[in-house]
Write a protein that holds these residues in place. Structure first.
Motif, short mmCIF file in Angstrom:
data_model
loop_
_atom_site.label_atom_id
_atom_site.label_comp_id
_atom_site.label_asym_id
_atom_site.label_seq_id
_atom_site.Cartn_x
_atom_site.Cartn_y
_atom_site.Cartn_z
N ASP A 52 0.80 -1.23 0.00
CA ASP A 52 0.00 0.00 0.00
C ASP A 52 0.83 1.28 0.00
O ASP A 52 0.29 2.38 0.12
CB ASP A 52 -0.97 0.03 1.19
CG ASP A 52 -2.03 -1.06 1.08
OD1 ASP A 52 -2.41 -1.38 -0.06
OD2 ASP A 52 -2.45 -1.58 2.12
N SER A 53 2.15 1.15 -0.13
CA SER A 53 3.02 2.32 -0.23
C SER A 53 3.36 2.54 -1.70
O SER A 53 3.81 1.62 -2.39
CB SER A 53 4.30 2.12 0.58
OG SER A 53 5.18 3.21 0.40
N ILE A 54 3.14 3.76 -2.20
CA ILE A 54 3.38 4.08 -3.60
C ILE A 54 4.88 4.29 -3.83
O ILE A 54 5.49 5.17 -3.24
CB ILE A 54 2.59 5.33 -4.02
CG1 ILE A 54 1.08 5.09 -3.89
CG2 ILE A 54 2.93 5.72 -5.47
CD1 ILE A 54 0.24 6.31 -4.16
N LYS A 55 5.47 3.47 -4.70
CA LYS A 55 6.89 3.54 -4.99
C LYS A 55 7.19 4.30 -6.29
O LYS A 55 8.29 4.82 -6.47
CB LYS A 55 7.48 2.14 -5.07
CG LYS A 55 7.34 1.34 -3.77
CD LYS A 55 8.07 2.02 -2.63
CE LYS A 55 7.97 1.22 -1.35
NZ LYS A 55 8.68 1.87 -0.21
N ALA A 56 6.24 4.30 -7.21
CA ALA A 56 6.39 5.04 -8.47
C ALA A 56 5.01 5.26 -9.05
O ALA A 56 4.08 4.50 -8.76
CB ALA A 56 7.28 4.29 -9.45
#
Length: 487
Positions: free
Chosen positions: A77-81
Motif C-alpha cells: 500500500d506504499s506508492i513507490k512510483a
C-alpha cells in the motif's frame, strides 16, 4: 509481475488485456527493459478506439477527446512510483467522421522488486466510472547475469530519424498492445534485448541466439518457425524479428527467445504467449494410417468408445485439434478416428504415446467423478478443463454460504506453464447443479474480466452502479481476502 526463474534468467511476461466498458474500447499491455545508465524501467502500451469516446470543443474550435490515466506501483500500500497524465486525441472538425485508433506509450523507471501495478483510465468528458486494472509484477535485472528483456509485439518498425518515446535501439517501434492474431494477419513481429553477454562471456565471447514458435499444449516447436544465429558478446544486443504465420493453425502458442553458450547450455530464455485464429485443418498432419494399424489405437474397435476417448481430449487439444474433435460426433470412419487419436498422443510423446494416454485418462476419470453434472461430463465443465490442462491446484478455496455472493471457488497454482501465482475464479449461479463457471483468471490465454466480482453478486443484491467493479459484499464476505491470499 507474472514471472518465474528459468535457467538463472528471469522470465518477463508481457500481459495483454482487452478492456470493454460502456464508453471505452481499450487494449493495454506492458513490457520491462533495462538501461545500463538508468536501471530497470517498464513501458506501457495503450490503444483505443476514438469513436467510442466523448469529444468537446477546444480553444481552436476543434473537437478533442481526453483520457485521464493514473499508473501506480505499490508495495504494501506504499506508492513507490507513479505516472499521472491526460491523453488527448488529435483535433477533428466533425465527430461523425471519427474512425481512428489512437496509440500511447509511457516509460516509467522503477527499481527491482515486486509490485502491485494499478492502472485507472477515465473518459474525462463523461460520467461513466473509471476503469481499474490491477496486476502483480516482478522486476529483477542483475548486472552480473545474462538476461532477456520482455518481448514487445510490434505493428511496424522504421529506422529512427530522431529520438521519441517509441525509439529503442535506433528504431521507431509501433507496439501492438494485444497478443491475438486473426486470419487476416500473416506475420508476427517482435522486439527484445539481451543484456550482459560481454560481461559474463568476455570480450571475445560468443553465443547462439535462437527464436521459435512453440505450441503451448504440446511444447512442440513449429516446423519452419525456427531462427538461429551465432552472435558476438555485447553489453546490449537488440533483436527485431518477424515470423510468417500465414499457415499457422488456430491455437495457443509461445513465442520463445533463448541464448545458448558454446556448450549448447541455455543461459537465458524468455517466452510470450499469443493466440492465433486461422482456417487450417489437421487431417494432413496425422500419422500415416498404415502405421497406426500397428499401434494401441487400432485395438479400440468400438466406435462409441473411440468417440468418447476422442471427445475427452478436448481440454488439452490445440484449436485445430478441437475443430476435428467437434466434428467427430458425426463421423463413422473408425480408421480416421483411430488415426487422429494415435496422432494426438504421438505428437506429444513419440516414445511412449500410450503411456501418456493412460495417465491422462486416469485424470479424466477423476474429473468426471468430481465435476460432472446431470447434462455434462466432468471434462466438459470449466473446472474439469482447467484441472486437465494444468493439473491439481495447490489450493482450492470453497465458499458456498456468503450472504451476498453466489457459491464460488478460487483455485490457486504456484506455477503453471512458465507462469507463477495464478488464480481461477469459478461461480455457481444456478445454486442447484454442480456446474461452476469460470468467470476470471490471470493465467495466459484464459478469460480475464476486471468485473469478475460483480458476477459473484447475487441478483437480489443491490449495488450502486451497473459499471461498478468492486462491490461491497457486506458482512461475512471473504472474497477479497481469499483472492489476495488463497488458503
Amino acid at each position: 509481475m507474472r514471472s518465474t526463474l528459468l535457467f538463472f534468467i528471469l522470465f518477463l511476461f508481457l500481459s495483454s488485456l482487452h478492456v470493454e466498458a460502456k464508453k471505452l474500447d481499450i487494449f493495454l499491455s506492458y513490457c520491462t527493459f533495462y538501461s545500463p545508465n538508468d536501471g530497470p524501467y517498464i513501458e506501457t502500451y495503450l490503444s483505443y478506439n476514438g469513436k467510442n469516446l466523448n469529444y468537446r470543443l477546444n480553444n481552436n474550435n476543434m473537437f478533442q477527446s481526453k483520457l485521464d490515466i493514473l499508473i501506480l506501483f505499490k508495495q504494501n500500500d506504499s506508492i513507490k512510483a507513479f505516472n499521472k497524465y491526460s491523453l488527448f486525441s488529435s483535433e477533428i472538425k466533425d465527430t461523425n467522421d471519427v474512425n481512428y485508433i489512437f496509440h500511447d506509450q509511457q516509460r516509467i523507471s522503477i527499481p527491482n522488486g515486486s509490485y502491485d501495478m494499478e492502472i485507472s483510465i477515465k473518459d474525462a468528458y463523461c460520467d461513466s466510472p473509471e476503469l481499474n486494472i490491477s496486476e502483480k509484477i516482478e522486476i529483477f535485472y542483475d548486472d552480473n547475469k545474462i538476461q532477456f528483456s520482455g518481448i514487445e509485439l510490434l505493428q511496424s518498425v522504421n529506422k529512427s530519424t530522431k529520438t521519441s518515446n517509441i525509439t529503442k535501439g535506433g528504431y521507431d517501434l509501433l507496439p501492438l498492445p494485444l497478443n491475438f492474431y486473426p486470419t487476416s494477419v500473416s506475420k508476427i513481429m517482435f522486439y527484445t534485448e539481451l543484456y550482459n553477454t560481454k560481461k559474463v562471456l568476455g570480450d571475445s565471447g560468443m553465443y547462439l541466439y535462437r527464436s521459435y514458435i512453440e505450441e503451448m499444449q504440446t511444447s512442440k516447436k513449429i516446423t519452419n518457425q525456427i531462427f538461429q544465429k551465432r552472435m558476438n558478446a555485447k553489453d546490449v544486443e537488440v533483436f527485431i524479428q518477424e515470423f510468417d504465420i500465414s499457415k499457422l493453425p488456430s491455437g495457443d502458442y509461445y513465442l520463445v527467445v533463448e541464448a545458448k553458450d558454446t556448450k549448447n547450455n541455455i543461459i537465458s530464455v524468455n517466452k510470450l504467449y499469443f493466440g492465433r485464429e486461422n482456417e487450417v485443418t489437421i487431417e494432413n498432419e496425422m500419422v500415416d494410417s498404415a502405421y497406426v494399424a500397428k499401434t494401441f489405437a487400432a485395438y479400440i474397435t468400438n466406435i462409441d468408445t473411440l468417440k468418447e476417448y476422442v471427445k475427452c481430449l478436448r481440454p488439452i487439444a490445440t484449436e485445430a485439434e478441437k475443430n476435428f474433435i467437434d466434428r467427430c460426433k458425426k463421423m463413422d470412419d473408425i480408421k480416421l478416428l483411430q488415426q487422429f487419436f494415435f496422432s494426438f498422443w504421438h505428437n506429444r510423446n513419440q516414445l511412449e504415446p500410450e503411456a501418456d494416454w493412460i495417465r491422462y485418462y486416469e485424470q479424466v476419470i477423476k474429473v468426471n467423478a468430481n465435476f460432472s453434472t446431470k447434462i455434462s461430463k466432468g471434462y466438459n465443465t470449466d473446472r474439469g478443463r482447467v484441472y486437465l490442462m494444468y493439473g491439481e491446484p495447490n489450493t482450492i478455496t470453497r465458499n458456498t454460504h456468503e450472504p451476498a455472493s453466489y457459491p464460488y471457488e478460487i483455485w490457486h497454482y504456484y506455477t503453471i506453464k512458465n507462469q507463477s501465482n495464478r488464480r481461477f475464479i469459478f461461480c455457481n449461479t444456478d445454486l442447484v447443479s454442480n456446474n461452476y463457471e469460470l468467470i476470471h483468471s490471470d493465467a495466459s490465454g484464459e478469460i480475464y474480466d476486471i468485473n469478475w466480482k460483480m458476477k459473484l453478486v447475487k441478483r437480489n443484491f443491490t449495488t450502486r452502479s451497473l459499471d461498478e467493479q468492486d462491490p461491497d459484499f457486506g458482512w461475512g464476505s471473504r472474497v477479497k481476502e481469499f483472492y489476495d491470499a488463497p488458503h
